[in-house]
Write a protein that holds these residues in place. Structure first.
Motif, PDB file in Angstrom:
ATOM      1  N   LEU A  11       0.583  -1.326  -0.110  1.00  0.00           N
ATOM      2  CA  LEU A  11      -0.116  -0.040   0.035  1.00  0.00           C
ATOM      3  C   LEU A  11       0.760   1.393  -0.198  1.00  0.00           C
ATOM      4  N   VAL A  12       0.380   2.375  -0.510  1.00  0.00           N
ATOM      5  CA  VAL A  12       1.069   3.370  -0.440  1.00  0.00           C
ATOM      6  C   VAL A  12       0.582   4.422   0.375  1.00  0.00           C
ATOM      7  N   VAL A  13       1.258   4.958   1.348  1.00  0.00           N
ATOM      8  CA  VAL A  13       0.587   5.958   2.538  1.00  0.00           C
ATOM      9  C   VAL A  13       1.093   7.147   2.059  1.00  0.00           C
ATOM     10  N   GLY A  14       0.173   8.111   2.294  1.00  0.00           N
ATOM     11  CA  GLY A  14       0.662   9.682   2.174  1.00  0.00           C
ATOM     12  C   GLY A  14       0.055  10.264   0.947  1.00  0.00           C
ATOM     13  N   LYS A  15       0.417  11.299   0.620  1.00  0.00           N
ATOM     14  CA  LYS A  15      -0.226  12.215  -0.413  1.00  0.00           C
ATOM     15  C   LYS A  15       0.990  12.487  -1.500  1.00  0.00           C
ATOM     16  N   PRO A  16       0.577  12.453  -2.542  1.00  0.00           N
ATOM     17  CA  PRO A  16       1.768  12.747  -3.730  1.00  0.00           C
ATOM     18  C   PRO A  16       1.842  14.464  -3.816  1.00  0.00           C
ATOM     19  N   THR A  17       2.913  14.637  -4.399  1.00  0.00           N
ATOM     20  CA  THR A  17       3.505  16.121  -3.966  1.00  0.00           C
ATOM     21  C   THR A  17       2.868  16.750  -5.449  1.00  0.00           C
ATOM     22  N   ASN A  18       2.329  17.852  -5.177  1.00  0.00           N
ATOM     23  CA  ASN A  18       1.958  18.867  -6.540  1.00  0.00           C
ATOM     24  C   ASN A  18       2.971  19.476  -7.013  1.00  0.00           C
ATOM     25  N   HIS A  19       3.619  18.975  -8.008  1.00  0.00           N
ATOM     26  CA  HIS A  19       4.843  19.556  -8.517  1.00  0.00           C
ATOM     27  C   HIS A  19       4.606  20.944  -9.339  1.00  0.00           C
ATOM     28  N   ILE A  20       3.282  21.089 -10.008  1.00  0.00           N
ATOM     29  CA  ILE A  20       2.952  22.186 -10.719  1.00  0.00           C
ATOM     30  C   ILE A  20       2.916  23.371  -9.700  1.00  0.00           C
ATOM     31  N   LEU A  21       2.211  23.079  -8.605  1.00  0.00           N
ATOM     32  CA  LEU A  21       2.103  24.190  -7.675  1.00  0.00           C
ATOM     33  C   LEU A  21       3.509  24.421  -6.954  1.00  0.00           C
ATOM     34  N   HIS A  22       4.362  23.546  -6.666  1.00  0.00           N
ATOM     35  CA  HIS A  22       5.878  23.832  -6.006  1.00  0.00           C
ATOM     36  C   HIS A  22       6.507  24.463  -7.206  1.00  0.00           C
ATOM     37  N   LEU A  23       6.301  24.203  -8.507  1.00  0.00           N
ATOM     38  CA  LEU A  23       7.027  24.785  -9.328  1.00  0.00           C
ATOM     39  C   LEU A  23       6.751  26.307  -9.643  1.00  0.00           C
ATOM     40  N   VAL A  73      12.516  26.154  -3.582  1.00  0.00           N
ATOM     41  CA  VAL A  73      13.087  24.732  -4.196  1.00  0.00           C
ATOM     42  C   VAL A  73      13.518  23.682  -3.067  1.00  0.00           C
ATOM     43  N   PHE A  74      14.215  24.308  -1.964  1.00  0.00           N
ATOM     44  CA  PHE A  74      14.690  23.648  -0.858  1.00  0.00           C
ATOM     45  C   PHE A  74      13.253  22.896  -0.029  1.00  0.00           C
ATOM     46  N   VAL A  75      12.244  23.493  -0.062  1.00  0.00           N
ATOM     47  CA  VAL A  75      10.919  23.055   0.646  1.00  0.00           C
ATOM     48  C   VAL A  75      10.400  22.081  -0.215  1.00  0.00           C
ATOM     49  N   TRP A  76      10.431  22.232  -1.606  1.00  0.00           N
ATOM     50  CA  TRP A  76       9.844  21.336  -2.703  1.00  0.00           C
ATOM     51  C   TRP A  76      10.684  20.325  -2.587  1.00  0.00           C
ATOM     52  N   LEU A  77      11.861  20.264  -2.524  1.00  0.00           N
ATOM     53  CA  LEU A  77      12.633  19.097  -2.455  1.00  0.00           C
ATOM     54  C   LEU A  77      12.495  18.350  -1.292  1.00  0.00           C
ATOM     55  N   GLY A  78      12.269  18.810  -0.132  1.00  0.00           N
ATOM     56  CA  GLY A  78      11.973  18.168   1.284  1.00  0.00           C
ATOM     57  C   GLY A  78      10.587  17.597   1.394  1.00  0.00           C
ATOM     58  N   MET A  79       9.842  18.145   0.411  1.00  0.00           N
ATOM     59  CA  MET A  79       8.286  17.460   0.566  1.00  0.00           C
ATOM     60  C   MET A  79       8.185  16.398  -0.728  1.00  0.00           C
ATOM     61  N   ALA A  80       9.078  16.620  -1.626  1.00  0.00           N
ATOM     62  CA  ALA A  80       8.780  15.559  -2.789  1.00  0.00           C
ATOM     63  C   ALA A  80       9.422  14.245  -2.189  1.00  0.00           C
ATOM     64  N   THR A  81      10.366  14.333  -1.439  1.00  0.00           N
ATOM     65  CA  THR A  81      11.143  13.069  -0.908  1.00  0.00           C
ATOM     66  C   THR A  81      10.685  12.073   0.362  1.00  0.00           C
ATOM     67  N   SER A  82       9.538  13.109   1.003  1.00  0.00           N
ATOM     68  CA  SER A  82       9.131  12.552   2.135  1.00  0.00           C
ATOM     69  C   SER A  82       7.404  12.407   2.018  1.00  0.00           C
ATOM     70  N   GLN A  83       6.578  12.805   1.043  1.00  0.00           N
ATOM     71  CA  GLN A  83       5.298  12.608   1.223  1.00  0.00           C
ATOM     72  C   GLN A  83       4.706  11.051   1.068  1.00  0.00           C
ATOM     73  N   GLU A  84       5.108  10.380   0.152  1.00  0.00           N
ATOM     74  CA  GLU A  84       4.608   8.984   0.190  1.00  0.00           C
ATOM     75  C   GLU A  84       5.554   7.916   0.329  1.00  0.00           C
ATOM     76  N   ARG A  85       5.040   6.660   1.004  1.00  0.00           N
ATOM     77  CA  ARG A  85       6.015   5.796   1.167  1.00  0.00           C
ATOM     78  C   ARG A  85       4.961   4.455   1.132  1.00  0.00           C
ATOM     79  N   ARG A  86       5.607   3.288   0.783  1.00  0.00           N
ATOM     80  CA  ARG A  86       5.231   2.035   0.623  1.00  0.00           C
ATOM     81  C   ARG A  86       5.330   1.291   1.523  1.00  0.00           C
ATOM     82  N   VAL A  87       4.316   0.474   2.098  1.00  0.00           N
ATOM     83  CA  VAL A  87       4.361  -0.365   3.254  1.00  0.00           C
ATOM     84  C   VAL A  87       3.647  -1.644   2.826  1.00  0.00           C
ATOM     85  N   THR A  88       4.463  -2.708   3.135  1.00  0.00           N
ATOM     86  CA  THR A  88       4.157  -4.001   2.813  1.00  0.00           C
ATOM     87  C   THR A  88       3.178  -4.753   3.943  1.00  0.00           C
TER      88      THR A  88
END
Length: 100
Positions: A37-49, A60-75
């Motif tokens: 399962l994927v937990v979390g919400k995807p990053t809105n890249h258009i808004l961050h751009l 861009v620093f906030v964007w990078l932080g959010m893009a790397t920590s928003q979604e994760r996969r759980v088994t």
């Protein structure tokens, strides 16, 4: 420890997945007694751009932080004894029984 049938394991997993999906997770894949399962919400890249352009690149620093920590996969896996494992760790010591 009692063994549970594959059909019972599928039923238990279906209950666990339904519970997680009701909490906002998304099912990515499912096999006999295992689901990802994927937990979390995807990053809105258009808004961050747009915000990055508006702030002359400072965002861009906030964007990078959010893009790397928003979604994760759980088994999730149900073992032969009917116990739940989450990301390879035993999450329920007692076997889970399918709903009647």
């Amino acid at each position: 420890m009692d063994q549970v049938s594959l059909d019972q394991r599928r039923e238990i997993l279906m209950q666990v997945v339904a519970h997680e999906v009701s909490r906002g997770a998304r099912l990515e894949s499912q096999m006999d007694a295992m689901a990802v399962l994927v937990v979390g919400k995807p990053t809105n890249h258009i808004l961050h751009l747009l915000i990055t352009l508006f702030t002359c690149g400072l965002w861009v620093f906030v964007w990078l932080g959010m893009a790397t920590s928003q979604e994760r996969r759980v088994t999730f896996m149900i073992d032969a004894a009917g116990r739940l494992h989450v990301d390879g760790r035993l999450a329920a010591q007692q076997p889970i029984r399918p709903a009647a």
